[in-house]
Design a protein around this motif. Structure first.
Motif, PDB file in Angstrom:
ATOM      1  N   TYR A 369       0.802  -1.235   0.000  1.00  0.00           N
ATOM      2  CA  TYR A 369       0.000   0.000   0.000  1.00  0.00           C
ATOM      3  C   TYR A 369       0.833   1.282   0.000  1.00  0.00           C
ATOM      4  O   TYR A 369       0.311   2.357   0.306  1.00  0.00           O
ATOM      5  CB  TYR A 369      -0.945  -0.007   1.217  1.00  0.00           C
ATOM      6  CG  TYR A 369      -1.757  -1.272   1.304  1.00  0.00           C
ATOM      7  CD1 TYR A 369      -2.589  -1.666   0.245  1.00  0.00           C
ATOM      8  CD2 TYR A 369      -1.688  -2.097   2.430  1.00  0.00           C
ATOM      9  CE1 TYR A 369      -3.328  -2.838   0.312  1.00  0.00           C
ATOM     10  CE2 TYR A 369      -2.436  -3.273   2.502  1.00  0.00           C
ATOM     11  CZ  TYR A 369      -3.243  -3.642   1.443  1.00  0.00           C
ATOM     12  OH  TYR A 369      -3.970  -4.802   1.500  1.00  0.00           O
ATOM     13  N   LEU A 473      -5.962   3.988   6.386  1.00  0.00           N
ATOM     14  CA  LEU A 473      -6.148   4.287   4.965  1.00  0.00           C
ATOM     15  C   LEU A 473      -7.535   4.837   4.657  1.00  0.00           C
ATOM     16  O   LEU A 473      -7.898   5.040   3.498  1.00  0.00           O
ATOM     17  CB  LEU A 473      -5.867   3.031   4.124  1.00  0.00           C
ATOM     18  CG  LEU A 473      -4.382   2.630   4.108  1.00  0.00           C
ATOM     19  CD1 LEU A 473      -4.188   1.245   3.516  1.00  0.00           C
ATOM     20  CD2 LEU A 473      -3.553   3.656   3.337  1.00  0.00           C
ATOM     21  N   LYS A 635      -7.170  -1.876  -1.565  1.00  0.00           N
ATOM     22  CA  LYS A 635      -7.061  -0.597  -0.866  1.00  0.00           C
ATOM     23  C   LYS A 635      -8.201   0.337  -1.292  1.00  0.00           C
ATOM     24  O   LYS A 635      -8.859   0.968  -0.453  1.00  0.00           O
ATOM     25  CB  LYS A 635      -5.701   0.028  -1.208  1.00  0.00           C
ATOM     26  CG  LYS A 635      -5.427   1.405  -0.636  1.00  0.00           C
ATOM     27  CD  LYS A 635      -3.987   1.772  -0.992  1.00  0.00           C
ATOM     28  CE  LYS A 635      -3.637   3.208  -0.813  1.00  0.00           C
ATOM     29  NZ  LYS A 635      -2.199   3.428  -1.137  1.00  0.00           N
TER      30      LYS A 635
END
Length: 674
Positions: A369, A473, A635
């Protein structure tokens, strides 16, 4: 000056004293009420902006203060904090009810909700509006005045009972210790566990060795100590928390909690607490959960019985044990595992020094990520053991603050969890980044050794870190849809999928290095870790299912006739039972997940999420465990989206299809029919 009432970015831990909490919370409640009043008394007609959005951002100060307080009540508590929790919890549940039962506010929310088709809202805005409207309806906004008062009483009572439940479990955990002077009685126990027990004894001003019910002390004891009587004593002590004839008994508390939850659900027009809870989950109904559980039970039970019989025969052959008891399970399983795979937890530990595992977790997060973790020393913390990090992406954008707290202490509850001190949201074009924390209870370093983790502890760290990534995130506009604010049976997907990397040679090579020699973990150990991953998976699955079924039974039926918790529990366990019952033990009286945490009518979600995580990880395996394309899809569709859309829609966008249990059964070795 009350530091909690000043403006702060990171929590001002070192300035806070216990006496600051209650006035700060009371003050922040008044502030939040004023924000609510401003929405209600607005003379303009209700719009998405002046009502829905305004309400979502109301009470931000209160959220920040209460998150600090309750996080510390779990990770660094004391008598004073516990007393304050007893005082402020009813105030907070009262305040929550003030909002949900505020007619003027509900009228405005309802007006916006009813005009939603003409508003051209984005999916995220629609979700916020629906969630808000349901939040009112599901919490009594449509009730009569008389029933609203009833609901308030039930909620205040429930918040007190669950706190009391947790305090009793903690008190029972702290009250027990096994003090051993003669080292011979500890035959079989690894040196590292002995050393840890000596340190505990020293801290308590005693000679010899002290063992407690904290997991790092308890688990090695029941896994390795040859003395069966001592293992029995330890296991019975752990199993009777809250079930003894003393002031910490939780039996009546459990009965009161389930009765009040049932009454509350009925009041709101639901058949049971489980029907109420599941309406907002991926699973939707108790019937669906039981169907899901029974399908897995059918597949796992033959394997579990086979594994149990093998274990019983092994114990008989080895030590002439006629009847395998609960305190024999971990001990003989470890021996059998060693014989089958020539693998011993103790052999692996030198390769899992805590600092290296943390580095490994960071490196994997970077590969997948694009995250970078930089340890910083200028962020205030609540205990010297806590580590603090700033997280950036590879373009140097600031992503998050990350706290990590790894070792057991007196004021810290057992287990491991992820939590946050500040949510992510976007306001006035500013993307406010989150402050996320994980709390674990791993073996402490000793005078001669650093903190070396068991493989179980490694997977625990990966699990909690997976939750942390979900928080870090986050990239949504509204607080209430951000990060881990997703449906409860979806929230375990990011954490459980992350555990899969622990089993992959490519990932282990990054961090599993011997703490003395620096040698990378040998391939043969990795193969054994993988082989042994599905060892006793049938029994494990049965155990998880038994907890989920017990939870469903407590919450999907009318509890008014239940008089004996123990009898009720035995009936719930009948299809999943392997070991003989232990009369003085009871699971429910210390089942904190469902009576103190938020898992009531939700424990099944661990297994549910395992189906999701096995299916999702299969995608990584097809393309490569560090495949950027798959990682980016995960993600963008799951980690950053929070609760902005229905979980199944997000999942299908990532995976291209709905999940099936096959990947899980395959991984668990339960698809074989021999």
């Amino acid at each position: 000056m009350n530091p909690l009432l000043q403006d702060f970015n990171t929590a001002p831990f070192s300035k806070i004293e216990s006496h600051h909490y209650q006035p700060a919370i009371e003050n922040a409640i008044e502030l939040a009420k004023a924000e609510i009043d401003a929405i209600v008394s607005n003379s303009e007609k209700p719009t998405f902006e002046n009502t829905t959005v305004a309400l979502d951002f109301a009470g931000e100060k209160l959220n920040r203060i209460t998150s600090i307080f309750f996080n510390l009540n779990a990770a660094e508590t004391n008598d004073e904090i516990q007393k304050i929790a007893q005082k402020v919890s009813p105030l907070l549940s009262e305040f929550r009810n003030d909002i949900t039962l505020n007619e003027g506010l509900f009228t405005r929310v309802k007006a916006v909700f009813e005009s939603k088709d003409s508003l051209q809202l984005s999916p995220e805005q629609t979700m916020l509006l629906e969630k808000q409207y349901k939040g009112f309806a599901r919490n009594g906004a449509n009730l009569s005045e008389e029933n609203k008062i009833k609901l308030r009483k039930i909620d205040a009572e429930l918040s007190k009972l669950s706190l009391q439940f947790g305090e009793n479990v903690l008190a029972e955990t702290n009250a027990f210790e096994m003090h051993i002077l003669d080292e011979k009685e500890l035959a079989g126990l690894p040196e590292s566990a002995k050393e840890a027990a000596q340190e505990i004894a020293k801290e308590k001003g005693k000679e010899g060795f002290v063992f407690t019910l904290d997991f790092p002390s308890y688990i090695p004891f029941v896994t390795y100590v040859e003395n069966r009587e001592l293992r029995k004593k330890m296991a019975i002590a752990a199993g009777k928390k809250g079930f003894q004839n003393n002031e910490f008994n939780n039996e009546n508390i459990v009965l009161n909690i389930v009765k009040l939850r049932h009454e509350r659900a009925n009041l709101l027009g639901y058949k049971s607490h489980a029907h109420f809870v599941l309406e907002e989950r991926m699973a939707e109904t108790p019937e669906k959960v039981m169907e899901f559980s029974n399908e897995l039970l059918q597949k796992a039970k033959p394997a579990a019985l086979r594994e149990f019989n093998n274990l019983a025969q092994f114990a008989k052959k080895l030590d002439g044990i006629e009847q395998l008891e609960k305190w024999d399970g971990a001990y003989y399983a470890e021996k059998l595992k060693k014989e089958l795979f020539d693998l011993d937890q103790e052999q692996l530990k030198p390769y899992f020094q805590l600092e290296n595992v943390i580095e490994g977790v960071f490196t994997i997060a970077e590969k997948l990520y694009d995250l970078q973790f930089i340890e910083v020393f200028n962020i205030d913390k609540y205990h010297q053991d806590v580590k603090t990090y700033e997280v950036f992406d590879t373009q140097n954008n600031f992503i998050s603050i990350f706290y990590a707290d790894f070792h057991p202490r007196k004021g810290k509850r057992n287990g491991a969890w992820m939590t946050s001190y500040k949510s992510q949201f976007i306001q006035n074009q500013i993307n406010e980044r989150p402050h996320v924390s994980i709390v674990c209870n791993f073996t402490k370093p000793t005078a001669t050794k650093p903190s070396l983790l068991t493989f179980n502890e490694v997977t625990t760290l990966f699990h909690e870190f997976g939750h942390a990534l979900h928080g870090m995130l986050a990239n949504t506009t509204y607080t209430s849809l951000s990060g881990t604010s997703v449906s409860w049976d979806f929230v375990e997907l990011p954490s459980q999928i992350f555990e899969n990397w622990c089993y992959e040679p490519e990932a282990l090579a990054l961090f599993a290095k011997h703490y003395k020699t620096g040698e990378t973990i040998p391939m043969k150990y990795i193969e054994k870790i993988k082989e042994s991953a599905s060892f006793h998976e049938g029994m494990q699955t049965l155990r998880q299912l038994s907890f989920g079924i017990l939870d469903m039974k407590w919450h999907s039926e009318n509890p008014s006739e239940i008089t004996s918790i123990k009898d009720f529990e035995l009936a719930a366990f009948k299809d999943t039972k392997l070991y003989p019952d232990v009369a003085e033990n009871c699971m429910s009286t210390s089942f904190s997940h469902i009576f103190q945490g938020g898992y009531s009518a939700g424990y099944y979600s661990y297994k549910w999420a395992e189906v999701l995580d096995a299916d999702a990880f299969e995608y990584f395996l097809e393309k490569g465990i560090f495949n950027k394309e798959v990682a980016t899809k995960f993600k963008e569709n799951i980690l950053s989206k929070g609760g902005t859309q229905k979980p199944m829609e997000l999942y299908k966008r990532f995976r291209g299809k709905e999940p099936k249990p096959d990947a899980l059964l395959k991984r668990a070795g339960l698809l074989k029919n021999h």
